[in-house]
Design a protein around this motif. Structure first.
Motif, PDB file in Angstrom:
ATOM      1  N   MET A  55       1.459   9.563  42.721  1.00  0.00           N
ATOM      2  CA  MET A  55       2.863   9.945  42.930  1.00  0.00           C
ATOM      3  C   MET A  55       3.331  10.879  41.816  1.00  0.00           C
ATOM      4  O   MET A  55       3.045  10.658  40.636  1.00  0.00           O
ATOM      5  N   ARG A  56       4.045  11.926  42.194  1.00  0.00           N
ATOM      6  CA  ARG A  56       4.610  12.840  41.204  1.00  0.00           C
ATOM      7  C   ARG A  56       5.669  12.126  40.370  1.00  0.00           C
ATOM      8  O   ARG A  56       6.395  11.268  40.860  1.00  0.00           O
ATOM      9  N   ASP A  57       5.756  12.508  39.115  1.00  0.00           N
ATOM     10  CA  ASP A  57       6.668  11.823  38.190  1.00  0.00           C
ATOM     11  C   ASP A  57       8.118  12.230  38.427  1.00  0.00           C
ATOM     12  O   ASP A  57       8.445  13.418  38.560  1.00  0.00           O
ATOM     13  N   GLN A  58       8.992  11.252  38.451  1.00  0.00           N
ATOM     14  CA  GLN A  58      10.400  11.482  38.771  1.00  0.00           C
ATOM     15  C   GLN A  58      11.098  12.387  37.761  1.00  0.00           C
ATOM     16  O   GLN A  58      11.910  13.243  38.122  1.00  0.00           O
ATOM     17  N   TRP A  59      10.811  12.216  36.476  1.00  0.00           N
ATOM     18  CA  TRP A  59      11.501  13.021  35.458  1.00  0.00           C
ATOM     19  C   TRP A  59      11.086  14.490  35.555  1.00  0.00           C
ATOM     20  O   TRP A  59      11.920  15.386  35.441  1.00  0.00           O
ATOM     21  N   ASN A  60       9.806  14.739  35.748  1.00  0.00           N
ATOM     22  CA  ASN A  60       9.342  16.116  35.887  1.00  0.00           C
ATOM     23  C   ASN A  60       9.940  16.778  37.126  1.00  0.00           C
ATOM     24  O   ASN A  60      10.337  17.940  37.093  1.00  0.00           O
ATOM     25  N   LEU A  61       9.997  16.029  38.227  1.00  0.00           N
ATOM     26  CA  LEU A  61      10.590  16.573  39.447  1.00  0.00           C
ATOM     27  C   LEU A  61      12.063  16.917  39.237  1.00  0.00           C
ATOM     28  O   LEU A  61      12.532  17.988  39.658  1.00  0.00           O
ATOM     29  N   LEU A  62      12.785  16.033  38.591  1.00  0.00           N
ATOM     30  CA  LEU A  62      14.207  16.274  38.373  1.00  0.00           C
ATOM     31  C   LEU A  62      14.436  17.491  37.479  1.00  0.00           C
ATOM     32  O   LEU A  62      15.331  18.299  37.741  1.00  0.00           O
TER      33      LEU A  62
END
Length: 578
Positions: free
Chosen positions: A144-151
């Motif tokens: 799963m892609r990391d939430q902080w990087n996506l944001l």
């Protein structure tokens, strides 16, 4: 156990008890020994012992007793509020082990299975064509892609109010994984936000309420809570800061999401949690065993990660730990299970390095002549703080090569698998290996085409070869890892050439648009929430930017029609040209 009831212990113990802590009446430890050890620890934390600076809270547990507990510095620089043992800190990723424990409690009650598909509980998670289990999420092997990087890529600031709902909505829009579940380890905060949501949906209670009832209250962790409301008032809390040239500035944190982060607690409460791993009050021995077991990849390999924790070795002694860092908060919790030792250190300044201090404290408790295992894997934080090894000395005068030979190796080299470039250039008759900016290492000749890299950790050799018209550079690290890069000619950048990349690009996964326009032989990137910045090509269609590495894609006619961006914990996220 409260520090007020702690006693002085001997053997491997620190023989220290301060900040209200008194020796037991039958203690035979001389007062001068206690004072000496107290002074020694005060010296370790002297950098924080200033009411005008962010502080630290430290607590040490030995054989079930708190043998040291003290606060240093300021919890709030605006009101000169000192840190005490009761000061509550945001401990960031140290939260993750609590999240896994909560999942395992529900599994023990047959309310779920650790190997269940996440979509069984959160159907909003897209069907990626692969089963992602709760176990994958708990071990950072889900892909799963990391939430902080996506944001960040979507233009969010990490001091924005970020709720669990925001994270779940972004997850629901994802179309790809970083890799097939179980194939790799790649740290992902997203997995733990999802696990906390599973706990909430299965239990019918908020994650904060579930952990309060099932973990904190039975363990008498009276100064602990999961902070799921950014407007909630918390007594005795610390605020976070980061250093600037003339002092410190506030580092604001408005998280309202839990699971991956957002545990507020004290150093002493973390020791109560640690003691539960030795003598369980909450959960069974089987849960403790599962938590402390190394996770495995699909091929059976381990990677140093357990579940919500990492297993490391120090001077041959096994310990289980996790660090944390959000805004200006830094935290560290380490357990040495065979020595009945636990150390918790919490900071509210971004320049704090609690993991280093924890190992310095550990040295005062641990005695071992056992060399570390050859295959022991420490986590990234530990490896990053290892002292630099001095490379073997080379007598350059004995291996001095002609300028013609050296010039043949000068140029740019591209590593295709990992998409990075390196430059080799001459400086005062010596080859230099450049990773970009000021990150440069000199090369010392071993023979005509092999060089040793100087001023780096470990043994690194660089070998240049030529196959016909194709030149390549092979980098070997400690006779284990090999990286091959091929020589290439950087493109001549003109505004006309850059114009082919101009336009707007949209990502439905981020609901976000980037705009590119040529500007003085560079591309300018614009986004409505990010500051404009300029980028130049590294090689062909590959650019590096503040938000990630960008590789433009072309259609069959050769026209640019999109790009993919990667930034560590997010790989190959697609933007299409509008």
């Amino acid at each position: 156990m409260s520090h007020l009831a702690a006693r002085i212990v001997i053997g491997l113990s620190l023989l220290t008890c301060i900040s209200g802590c008194q020796p037991s009446s039958n203690s035979t430890v001389p007062d001068d020994a206690v004072a000496k050890q107290t002074t020694e620890f005060d010296k370790l934390f002297a950098q924080f012992d200033d009411i005008n600076k962010p502080g630290a809270s430290v607590a040490v547990l030995q054989d079930g007793e708190v043998v040291f507990s003290k606060g240093y510095g300021s919890a709030n620089l605006e009101y000169d509020i000192p840190v005490t043992p009761d000061t509550m800190f945001h401990v960031a990723s140290v939260s993750k082990q609590f999240t896994v424990f909560a999942i395992l409690l529900l599994a023990e009650e047959s309310k779920l299975n650790f190997d269940d598909d996440i979509r069984q509980y959160i159907p909003e998670v897209p069907d990626f064509g692969e089963t992602i289990t709760l176990r994958h999420l708990a071990s950072h092997t889900s892909g799963m892609r990391d939430q902080w990087n996506l944001l960040r890529m979507a233009g969010w600031r990490l001091d924005d109010v970020i709720t669990t709902e925001h994270v779940l909505k972004m997850v629901a829009k994802q179309k790809e994984l970083n890799f097939k579940p179980g194939e790799e380890f790649l740290y992902s905060n997203t997995g733990f936000t999802l696990l906390a949501e599973v706990v909430a949906r299965v239990s019918g209670k908020s994650f904060a309420k579930f952990t309060q009832e099932r973990l904190f209250t039975p363990l008498n962790m009276s100064n602990s809570l999961f902070y799921d409301d950014h407007q909630k008032i918390v007594s005795n809390r610390a605020y976070s800061y980061e250093p600037i040239d003339n002092g410190y500035q506030k580092s604001v944190l408005n998280y309202a999401n839990v699971g991956a982060t957002s545990l507020f607690t004290t150093a002493e409460d973390l020791l109560k949690w640690s003691e539960n791993f030795t003598e369980p009050t909450v959960g069974s021995p089987s849960i403790i065993k599962q938590m402390n077991t190394l996770a495995t990849l699909n091929n059976g390999d381990t990677f140093g990660g357990a579940y919500g924790q990492f297993i490391s070795h120090y001077n041959g002694i096994k310990y289980i730990q996790h660090s944390g860092g959000d805004a200006g908060f830094r935290s560290y919790l380490a357990r040495f299970p065979e020595q009945n030792l636990a150390i918790a250190i919490l900071n509210n300044g971004a320049d704090g390095r609690p993991w280093e201090l924890a190992l310095q404290i550990a040295e005062r408790f641990l005695e071992s002549n056992t060399p570390p295992p050859q295959n022991a894997i420490a986590d990234a934080f530990m490896e990053s703080m290892s002292p630099k090894q001095t490379p073997s000395a080379f007598d350059l005068s004995k291996n001095k090569l002609s300028a013609d030979i050296l010039n043949a190796y000068v140029g740019h080299y591209w590593n295709e698998p990992d998409a990075y470039s390196r430059e080799i250039y001459l400086d005062k008759g010596r080859l230099m290996y450049s990773r970009g900016k000021n990150d440069v290492s000199p090369l010392a000749a071993v023979n005509e085409n092999t060089f040793k890299m100087l001023n780096v950790e470990g043994e690194i050799f660089v070998e240049f070869t030529e196959d016909g018209e194709q030149s390549s550079m092979t980098v070997r690290v400690d006779n284990m890892d090999t990286y091959v890069s091929v020589a290439y000619m950087p493109i001549e950048v003109t505004e006309s050439w850059l114009s082919q990349f101009a336009g707007s690009y949209y990502s439905p996964e981020l609901s976000s648009t980037y705009h590119f326009s040529p500007d003085n032989d560079q591309l300018k990137i614009s986004h409505y929430r990010l500051s404009d910045h300029h980028i130049a090509p590294v090689k062909g269609d590959f650019f590096r930017s503040q938000v990630g590495d960008i590789l433009f894609e072309r259609d069959d006619s050769g026209a640019v029609n999109g790009f993919r961006i990667s930034n560590g914990r997010v790989r190959n996220l697609y933007f299409r040209k509008r």
